[in-house]
Write an enzyme that holds these catalytic residues in place. Structure first.
Site, PDB file in Angstrom:
ATOM      1  N   ALA A  19      13.105  36.840  14.313  1.00  0.00           N
ATOM      2  CA  ALA A  19      13.336  35.915  13.007  1.00  0.00           C
ATOM      3  C   ALA A  19      14.588  34.762  13.391  1.00  0.00           C
ATOM      4  O   ALA A  19      14.574  34.059  12.272  1.00  0.00           O
ATOM      5  CB  ALA A  19      14.015  36.866  12.104  1.00  0.00           C
TER       6      ALA A  19
ATOM      7  N   ARG B  17      20.020  26.124  18.291  1.00  0.00           N
ATOM      8  CA  ARG B  17      20.494  25.083  19.773  1.00  0.00           C
ATOM      9  C   ARG B  17      19.137  24.549  20.271  1.00  0.00           C
ATOM     10  O   ARG B  17      19.351  23.819  21.422  1.00  0.00           O
ATOM     11  CB  ARG B  17      21.123  25.809  20.616  1.00  0.00           C
ATOM     12  CG  ARG B  17      22.649  25.988  20.019  1.00  0.00           C
ATOM     13  CD  ARG B  17      23.407  26.769  21.223  1.00  0.00           C
ATOM     14  NE  ARG B  17      23.308  28.123  21.253  1.00  0.00           N
ATOM     15  CZ  ARG B  17      23.324  28.657  22.684  1.00  0.00           C
ATOM     16  NH1 ARG B  17      23.432  28.026  23.711  1.00  0.00           N
ATOM     17  NH2 ARG B  17      22.995  30.061  22.707  1.00  0.00           N
TER      18      ARG B  17
ATOM     19  N   LYS C 187      11.731  28.734  16.938  1.00  0.00           N
ATOM     20  CA  LYS C 187      12.292  28.934  18.574  1.00  0.00           C
ATOM     21  C   LYS C 187      11.056  29.637  19.113  1.00  0.00           C
ATOM     22  O   LYS C 187      10.569  29.267  20.589  1.00  0.00           O
ATOM     23  CB  LYS C 187      13.412  29.531  18.756  1.00  0.00           C
ATOM     24  CG  LYS C 187      13.737  30.054  20.147  1.00  0.00           C
ATOM     25  CD  LYS C 187      15.198  30.271  20.365  1.00  0.00           C
ATOM     26  CE  LYS C 187      15.759  31.624  19.842  1.00  0.00           C
ATOM     27  NZ  LYS C 187      16.968  32.157  20.377  1.00  0.00           N
TER      28      LYS C 187
ATOM     29  N   GLY D 185      21.556  40.494  11.143  1.00  0.00           N
ATOM     30  CA  GLY D 185      21.853  41.120  12.330  1.00  0.00           C
ATOM     31  C   GLY D 185      20.497  41.827  12.810  1.00  0.00           C
ATOM     32  O   GLY D 185      19.577  42.276  12.105  1.00  0.00           O
TER      33      GLY D 185
ATOM     34  N   GLU E  54      30.021  44.454  21.222  1.00  0.00           N
ATOM     35  CA  GLU E  54      29.667  43.275  21.188  1.00  0.00           C
ATOM     36  C   GLU E  54      31.008  42.228  21.746  1.00  0.00           C
ATOM     37  O   GLU E  54      32.062  42.619  21.537  1.00  0.00           O
ATOM     38  CB  GLU E  54      29.198  42.650  19.754  1.00  0.00           C
ATOM     39  CG  GLU E  54      28.091  43.268  19.384  1.00  0.00           C
ATOM     40  CD  GLU E  54      26.992  43.059  20.273  1.00  0.00           C
ATOM     41  OE1 GLU E  54      26.366  41.884  20.532  1.00  0.00           O
ATOM     42  OE2 GLU E  54      26.275  44.075  20.732  1.00  0.00           O
TER      43      GLU E  54
ATOM     44  N   ARG F  41     -15.564  16.007  32.561  1.00  0.00           N
ATOM     45  CA  ARG F  41     -15.371  16.655  31.055  1.00  0.00           C
ATOM     46  C   ARG F  41     -16.014  17.520  30.789  1.00  0.00           C
ATOM     47  O   ARG F  41     -16.659  18.161  31.503  1.00  0.00           O
ATOM     48  CB  ARG F  41     -15.236  15.462  30.036  1.00  0.00           C
ATOM     49  CG  ARG F  41     -14.458  14.212  30.393  1.00  0.00           C
ATOM     50  CD  ARG F  41     -14.762  12.956  29.509  1.00  0.00           C
ATOM     51  NE  ARG F  41     -14.983  13.399  28.196  1.00  0.00           N
ATOM     52  CZ  ARG F  41     -15.761  12.534  27.363  1.00  0.00           C
ATOM     53  NH1 ARG F  41     -16.063  11.533  27.852  1.00  0.00           N
ATOM     54  NH2 ARG F  41     -15.906  12.893  26.250  1.00  0.00           N
TER      55      ARG F  41
ATOM     56  N   TYR G 296     -24.693   6.645  23.397  1.00  0.00           N
ATOM     57  CA  TYR G 296     -24.284   6.684  22.020  1.00  0.00           C
ATOM     58  C   TYR G 296     -24.794   5.152  21.586  1.00  0.00           C
ATOM     59  O   TYR G 296     -24.517   4.315  22.002  1.00  0.00           O
ATOM     60  CB  TYR G 296     -22.823   6.622  22.151  1.00  0.00           C
ATOM     61  CG  TYR G 296     -22.228   6.699  20.743  1.00  0.00           C
ATOM     62  CD1 TYR G 296     -22.630   7.816  19.982  1.00  0.00           C
ATOM     63  CD2 TYR G 296     -21.205   5.918  20.386  1.00  0.00           C
ATOM     64  CE1 TYR G 296     -22.070   7.837  18.633  1.00  0.00           C
ATOM     65  CE2 TYR G 296     -20.447   5.847  19.077  1.00  0.00           C
ATOM     66  CZ  TYR G 296     -20.849   6.991  18.177  1.00  0.00           C
ATOM     67  OH  TYR G 296     -20.361   6.987  17.198  1.00  0.00           O
TER      68      TYR G 296
END
Ligand code: UD1
Ligand code: CA
Length: 455
Positions: free
Chosen positions: A12, A17, A24, A80, A153, A332, A386
């Site tokens: 989440a 940054r 992210k 959190g 922490e 290709r 083509y």
């Protein structure tokens, strides 16, 4: 029988940054979103269910994995890691063991997680690591007899606690029923005002639940991505591991630091890969294949003994044995080459089958074409496939010789054994075995003078 496994992936976070509009976990590592790596690892453990907790850019994240086979759990506000796991719990069944993974920690190995689960048994297990610089990680606190008692922490740690070098990687396994209860009891009275998943440890200790720890084999497994430099660092670690694996299998890499595998590369014996080669998607190289420098090869199969000279771009091609491709060739999608075909410089082949031993060595476009075996396509030959609205096919029989600078205006057929004179524009069937040319007769104007500049 052991408890069913349910995996909760935390994804989440916004990733401020990264300075990006993209969530992210959608940023790519080796051509695959970070979360894609974690989902693959999760699936490898064959869990009963996978729950992904998403938040920032939520719809983008879900849309990126339409077939992920997971439960999506929305966490509107990031309060959190404990709060995040709690959001998934209503969908988790009580007898399960819950394993917590992270959408931005992509290199964790299934084997390490299996070991962690085995360590946990019916209790709680933490993946921990000893770091010289424990930095911002949570610290593992143990009592005198070595039992884990708490995680603190780094922002909440006393100077003494901060000196502990054993850190919480975040990965943990816990029994669902107990986890549910512990999460419900979390408080956010801490430096960050968050509901910490790590606070369940002291609750488990209070209930005398055994807390086991396990260490990953490699530190790259626990590294998360918070910024572009960290993403690039993990990309290099991942590529180094791919290169190492290939060399262990016998592949010769001219420089393991200059190889990028963004997908799945399978190699036969005695394969040699020069520098700056990028493999994307699913690529298979047969025995003795040599890949020269600066090639990009995507979703292709290359037969044994084939040599790819420098600077080719090869995409969705199926190349037979002992072919010579490049330098500067472009294959290709749906280029299908039989054995011993030569495709030389500045030659483009698309949606075409080429028979055994046929050669097109210089400056050609071959599209929507079937070429037999033993054919020689002269320099500058173009299939005009083509008409501005539709594509048409060109069919060239076995042992045809097409002179240089020929335009084959499709739909058109050149019969087996035919020869086409250089500079022709072929619009009608060229009969087998005959010489066909459309060239105007050569003439000379005797005594003709070039114009002179007026004074
Ligand atoms: C967490 C651990 C810490 C550990 C570190 C390892 C906690 C309280 N701390 O700290 O002990 O050393 O990981 O990297 O668990 N996330 C959500 N929703 C939220 C909060 C977080 O999905 O509400 C996700 C984030 O996107 C991220 C992961 O959980 O992927 C970790 O969150 P983060 O806030 O970075 O935790 P740390 O402070 O690093
Ligand atoms: Ca973090």
């Amino acid at each position: 029988m052991s408890a069913p496994l349910e995996i909760v992936i935390l994804a989440a976070g916004q990733g401020k940054r990264m300075y990006s509009d993209m969530p992210k976990v959608l940023h790519g590592l080796a051509g695959k979103p970070l979360l894609g790596h974690v989902l693959d690892t999760a699936h490898a453990l064959k869990p009963a269910a996978i729950h992904v907790v998403y938040g920032h850019g939520g719809e983008q994240v879900r849309a990126a994995f339409p077939q992920a086979g997971v439960h999506w759990v929305h966490q509107a506000e990031q309060k959190g890691t404990g709060h995040a796991v709690a959001q998934a719990m209503p969908k988790v069944a009580d007898p399960a063991t819950v394993l917590v993974l992270y959408g931005d920690v992509p290199l964790i190995r299934p084997q390490t997680l299996q070991e962690l689960l085995a360590t946990a048994g019916s209790g709680l297990a933490l993946l921990t690591a000893e770091l010289d610089d424990p930095g911002a990680y949570g610290r593992i606190l143990r009592d005198k007899s070595g039992h884990v008692i708490r995680i603190v922490e780094s922002k909440d740690a006393s100077p003494e606690e901060a000196r502990v070098r054993e850190v919480n990687t975040g990965f943990l396994a816990a029994p669902a029923a107990k986890l549910r209860k512990w999460l419900a009891g979390l408080k956010n009275h801490n430096a960050q005002g968050e509901y910490y998943l790590t606070d369940i440890i002291s609750m488990a200790v209070a209930e005398q639940v055994a807390i086991a720890t396990h260490a990953p084999r490699d530190l790259s497994e626990i590294l998360g991505v918070n910024s572009k430099p960290e993403l690039a660092q993990l990309e290099r670690m991942y590529q180094k591991q791919q290169a190492e694996k290939l060399m262990q299998q016998g592949v010769t890499l001219r420089d393991p630091a200059r190889l990028d595998v963004r997908g799945e590369l399978t190699c036969g014996r005695d394969v040699v890969i020069d520098v700056n080669v990028i493999f994307e998607g699913k690529v298979t190289l047969g025995d003795r294949v040599q890949v020269g420098p600066n090639n990009v090869i995507r979703d292709s199969r290359i037969g044994s003994g084939t040599v790819i000279h420098p600077n080719c771009v090869i995409e969705q091609a199926d190349i037979g044995a002992d072919c010579r491709i490049g330098p500067f060739a472009r294959l290709r999608p749906e280029a299908k080459l039989a054995a011993q075909v030569h495709v030389g410089n500045f030659v483009e082949v698309k949606k075409s089958e080429v028979g055994e031993g046929s050669k097109m060595n210089h400056l050609s476009y071959i599209g929507d074409t079937t070429i037999g075996s033993g054919v020689n396509i002269g320099a500058g030959t173009i299939t005009c496939n083509y008409d501005g609205a539709n594509k048409h096919r060109t069919v060239i029989g076995d042992n045809v010789f097409v002179g240089s600078n020929t335009a084959l205006v499709a739909p058109v057929t050149v019969g087996a054994g035919a020869t086409i004179g250089a500079g022709s524009v072929i619009t009608k069937e060229a009969p087998p075995g005959e010489l066909t040319l459309t060239r105007a007769p050569q003439m000379t104007k005797p005594g003709w003078k070039r114009p002179k500049k007026k004074s």
